[in-house]
Design an enzyme around this catalytic site. Sequence first.
Site, short mmCIF file in Angstrom:
data_model
loop_
_atom_site.label_atom_id
_atom_site.label_comp_id
_atom_site.label_asym_id
_atom_site.label_seq_id
_atom_site.Cartn_x
_atom_site.Cartn_y
_atom_site.Cartn_z
N GLY A 50 61.95 59.39 34.92
CA GLY A 50 60.84 58.61 34.39
C GLY A 50 60.87 57.23 35.00
O GLY A 50 60.60 57.07 36.18
N HIS A 51 61.24 56.26 34.18
CA HIS A 51 61.29 54.86 34.63
C HIS A 51 59.95 54.43 35.19
O HIS A 51 59.88 53.79 36.23
CB HIS A 51 62.40 54.62 35.66
N HIS A 52 58.87 54.81 34.50
CA HIS A 52 57.55 54.39 34.94
C HIS A 52 56.54 54.53 33.81
O HIS A 52 56.82 55.17 32.80
CB HIS A 52 57.08 55.21 36.15
N ALA A 53 55.39 53.93 34.03
CA ALA A 53 54.21 54.14 33.19
C ALA A 53 53.08 54.49 34.15
O ALA A 53 53.19 54.26 35.35
CB ALA A 53 53.87 52.88 32.41
#
Length: 137
Positions: A50-53
């Site tokens: 992930g580590h995102h939007a």
Amino acid sequence: MPANPYLLTFERIGSPAVGYITTTQYAEQLPFKIRRVFWTHGTPPEVVRGHHANKATEEVLIALTGTVHVKADTGNQVQEFELSDSQSGLYIPAKCWTELRFSGDAVALCLTSTDYSEEDYIRDYAYFKKLATHAAL
């Protein structure tokens, strides 16, 4: 005001004697029209994904097997979810930062509202927080 993540429950048909089918056939259960489908598998348990939007993309994440731990941050609220039942999915709205941990046997299915576009991703957490703070004003 940005939307918050929440759990969805899908219809399950069948029995222990013959097995089950779980379906999203009734599209009104989903908060968007599905544009893309992908799955994640073989992720080592020590890896955080992930580590995102996403700027525009909405998602529904389903753990088909194993367990997926999701940390979801809207900038105003941080929630944690454990997905381990293929009959439920996590709605992840646009502009929600996620971090995911998978059990070694996890296979996660993701339904999205848009096709993939790198331009849709926010990969810098400080920038995400800045955008979220300004959006809340």
